[in-house]
Every structure is written in C-alpha cells, then in structure tokens.
Design an enzyme around this catalytic site. Structure first.
Site, short mmCIF file in Angstrom:
data_model
loop_
_atom_site.label_atom_id
_atom_site.label_comp_id
_atom_site.label_asym_id
_atom_site.label_seq_id
_atom_site.Cartn_x
_atom_site.Cartn_y
_atom_site.Cartn_z
N TYR A 138 1.01 -1.25 0.18
CA TYR A 138 0.13 0.01 0.09
C TYR A 138 0.93 1.20 0.07
CZ TYR A 138 -4.78 -2.01 0.91
OH TYR A 138 -5.97 -2.36 0.53
N LYS A 189 3.82 -15.23 0.79
CA LYS A 189 4.10 -15.70 -0.48
C LYS A 189 5.65 -15.98 -0.75
CE LYS A 189 2.52 -17.08 -4.28
NZ LYS A 189 1.62 -18.24 -4.49
N ASP A 221 -2.37 -18.41 -0.93
CA ASP A 221 -3.12 -18.66 -1.77
C ASP A 221 -3.72 -20.04 -1.00
OD1 ASP A 221 -0.65 -19.94 -2.12
OD2 ASP A 221 -0.99 -20.52 -4.14
N ASP A 245 -5.98 -7.27 3.66
CA ASP A 245 -7.15 -6.55 3.10
C ASP A 245 -8.14 -7.50 2.58
OD1 ASP A 245 -8.84 -4.31 2.06
OD2 ASP A 245 -7.99 -4.83 0.20
N ASP A 249 -11.67 -9.72 4.13
CA ASP A 249 -13.06 -9.57 3.30
C ASP A 249 -13.64 -11.05 3.38
OD1 ASP A 249 -13.13 -6.87 3.05
OD2 ASP A 249 -13.70 -6.95 1.02
C1 IPM Z 1 -10.16 -1.53 4.43
C2 IPM Z 1 -10.64 -0.73 2.99
C3 IPM Z 1 -9.59 0.19 2.65
C4 IPM Z 1 -8.32 -0.67 2.35
C5 IPM Z 1 -9.94 1.21 1.59
C6 IPM Z 1 -11.17 1.87 1.74
C7 IPM Z 1 -8.82 2.06 1.30
O1 IPM Z 1 -10.84 -1.79 1.94
O2 IPM Z 1 -10.39 -0.91 5.33
O3 IPM Z 1 -10.19 -2.98 4.30
O4 IPM Z 1 -8.06 -1.03 1.38
O5 IPM Z 1 -7.49 -0.72 3.45
MG MG Z 2 -10.56 -3.90 2.34
#
Ligand code: IPM
Ligand code: MG
Length: 359
Positions: A138, A189, A221, A245, A249
């Site tokens: 990032y 990785k 992976d 990240d 999710d």
């Molecule tokens: C998260 C979000 C953020 C990230 C975005 C909104 C920049 O997806 O907090 O997971 O990628 O960190």
């Molecule tokens: Mg995110």
C-alpha cells in the site's frame, strides 16, 4: 476520554450515529468524556477541499481514540488512487503509525444460518486477522504510472518491509495469541516474493521468544483456500497489508455479513482507530438499511483496547447478542423467521438492551 468521531461518507454516517448512540448508552453519566466530530473522505473534500483536512488530523492526534465510519464517494472511480476519498484513511493510518490492524471474524451463534458456509464448517468460528497496516504494498515507493518512449504506459507499486516493521507486528500477533488459543499462522508468499522470505524469517525469529505458542506458516493462496475449507483451525493470522485486506473480506463472509465486522488499529500506545471493515456503500446510503453492528462492535473494541473498560465492552457485545437472539436483523443478515429492522432501530434496540442489562 477524548474520542474523535469521523463519520465520513455514505453509510459511514448512519452506522457511526448508532455507534455513538450505544457509546453514550453504555457510558451514561458514569464518567466524563468528550466526543468531537470532524469531516473525512468526501465530507472532508466538501468542507475543506482535502479528504483529510489538517484540522481533522490534528484532532486525531490529540484524541485518545478515533471512531471512523467509512470514507469513499462514487466519484472516486474516476480519480487516481491518491486523489480518492478513501485515501484519507490510508494517510490517517500512516500518520498515526497504526501498524496493527485487528479484524476479528467471530460468528455469533444466532447468525450461523447467514454464513456463506455450511453450519458444520463455521459453528464456533472465532479467528483474528492481524493485518499489517502502515507499510507493505500500500505504501511502498516507487509507485506510479509512467509513459515510456513508445507510449506504452507502465504502472508500478513496491512491496517492501523493513525488519523492524515485521518484528513489531509479529510481536503484536504473538501477544494477541497469548490471550486467545495460543496459535499463530503467518501468511506470506515466500515461494515468490523476497519481502515474504524476509517476513517468514523474521516472524520465525520473533516466535522463538514465545515458546508457549504454536507458530506455523501458510502461503497466501493456500490460506485463502483453507479459510473456506476449514476455518475453525485458525486462531490468529498475521500478514502483509494487501494480503490482510483481501483475506479479511473473505473471512467476513464466514460470519454472515461484512456488516458484522469491527476492527481496531493500534500502534505502540493505547491510541486506536476503530472502524467497521466495510466501506461507504453509496448504493444503499441514506436508506436506513445498513447494518450498524460493525460500528457498534468497533465501539466495544475501543472501550477495551484504548480505555481498559473491558466490562463496558462486554456489555455492548452482550447487548448485540441479546438483540440477535430476540430475532432482529438488518437486511444483510435477514433470514426467514426473523424480524427485519432498519439501521436506526437496530441501534435503538442495542442501546435499550444495554439499559436492560443494568438491572
Ligand atoms: C479496508 C478498505 C480500505 C483498504 C480502502 C477503503 C482504502 O478496503 O479498510 O479494508 O483497502 O484498506
Ligand atoms: Mg478492505
């Protein structure tokens, strides 16, 4: 207790209002505290022409904790990354050196049916994703898009970590596991990336200081696969920023909805940034349908991690539990036989349940 309240954009405003409602309900008149609101994201652009206005950053520096909603506006799609509203959050995390992002994927028993996996794979799920938050892909430089002579553009980013950056998040992972089920899984990785080879080496070395804990390594992976094949094996998972990240999710869906996932981001001290894992969801903003539980549960994390108020944190979590047990659901976690409620009503019910638990 000074808390910066940054509602941000879209559903961020609605869910944060419920988080604040519950914070007030649990603190009551028991202690003095100060809540100061400031704009961030698209709201920051509008108010000050900057997604992270200097006054907002100043407030965050002086606060003991920050409650963030969500930052991001539809226009972001047409802007370069560093001009997007969501980038404010990346600047804030970095400015405060909040490197340890805790994203608990906890399945409330009442929501087992809402999980994307079958009951037997997720019943009892309680894992912690620890995402490194202030470095990695990032933030690495150089980054950019450059034209070359033949007008073929080239986009590039850099994944980079120093040993101290890996060490400190490694320690955070082991300390966290010590309070839980004593297992750390480090994700990398290392079969392809030098950053990951160093990551694995350093985490292994840090692990030697915690002989009472179990440490294993998984390639990212394989970790993505294991999370949907047998997630109950995991306790604490620690990983690079981007990997975290993505996998957080994925883990969110195991708990029924990303609308359930809170997070805390800490540095070396007690100051923390607390926010739902979800985004600003402009498509459902202003409709009173967003799930405020991630924001409400983020408030619980704040009370525990920044203010050492574990009792109050537990009261919030128990109140959420009670409301779910009574059958109230926002649309994202709705199932036949339950009672559909909106954002506000969910917040009201949790706040009321906190009152009930007093007696
Ligand atoms: C998260 C979000 C953020 C990230 C975005 C909104 C920049 O997806 O907090 O997971 O990628 O960190
Ligand atoms: Mg995110």
């Amino acid at each position: 207790m000074k808390v910066a309240i940054l509602p941000g954009d879209g559903i961020g405003k609605e869910v944060t209002a419920q988080g604040v409602k519950v914070l007030k309900a649990v603190l009551g008149d028991s202690r003095s505290y100060e809540l100061v609101e400031a704009p961030i994201g698209g709201a920051g652009f509008e108010a000050e022409g900057d997604s992270l206005p200097p006054s907002t950053l100043e407030l965050c520096r002086s606060a003991d904790a920050i409650l963030h909603g969500a930052s991001g506006v539809p226009e972001d799609e047409h802007r370069p990354p560093q001009r997007q509203a969501g980038f404010a959050l990346l600047r804030l995390r970095r400015a405060l050196d909040l490197y340890a992002n805790f994203r608990p994927a906890f399945l409330f028993p009442e929501l087992t049916g809402a999980s994307s996996l079958k009951r037997e794979f997720v019943e009892g799920l309680d894992l912690m994703i620890l995402r490194e938050l202030s470095s990695g892909l990032y933030y690495g430089t150089p980054r950019g898009i450059e034209p070359d002579q033949s007008h073929v553009r080239r986009g590039f980013n850099t994944m980079a970590y120093t040993e101290p950056e890996i060490e400190r998040v490694g320690h955070a992972a082991f300390r966290c596991a010590r309070k839980r089920r004593k297992k750390v899984c480090s994700v990398d990785k290392s079969n392809v990336l030098e950053t990951s080879a160093l990551w694995r080496e350093v985490i292994t070395r840090v692990g030697l200081e915690y002989p009472d804990l179990e440490l294993r390594h998984l390639l990212v992976d394989a970790a993505a696969m294991a999370l949907v094949r047998a997630p109950l094996q995991f306790d604490v998972m620690v990983m690079e920023n981007t990997f975290g990240d993505i996998l957080s999710d994925e883990a969110a869906m195991l708990t029924g909805s990303i609308g359930m996932l809170p997070s805390s981001s800490l540095g070396d001290g007690k100051k923390g940034l607390y926010e739902p894992v979800h985004g600003s969801a402009p498509d459902i903003a202003g409709k009173d349908v967003a799930n405020p539980l991630a924001s409400i549960l983020s408030v619980a994390m704040m009370l525990r991690d920044s203010f050492d108020l574990a009792g109050e944190a537990a009261r919030i979590e128990n109140a959420v539990r009670a409301v779910l047990r009574e059958g109230y659901r926002t649309p994202d976690i709705f199932e036949p036989g339950t009672q559909r409620v909106g954002t506000e009503e969910m917040g009201d019910r949790v706040a009321a349940a906190i009152g009930n638990h007093l007696h």
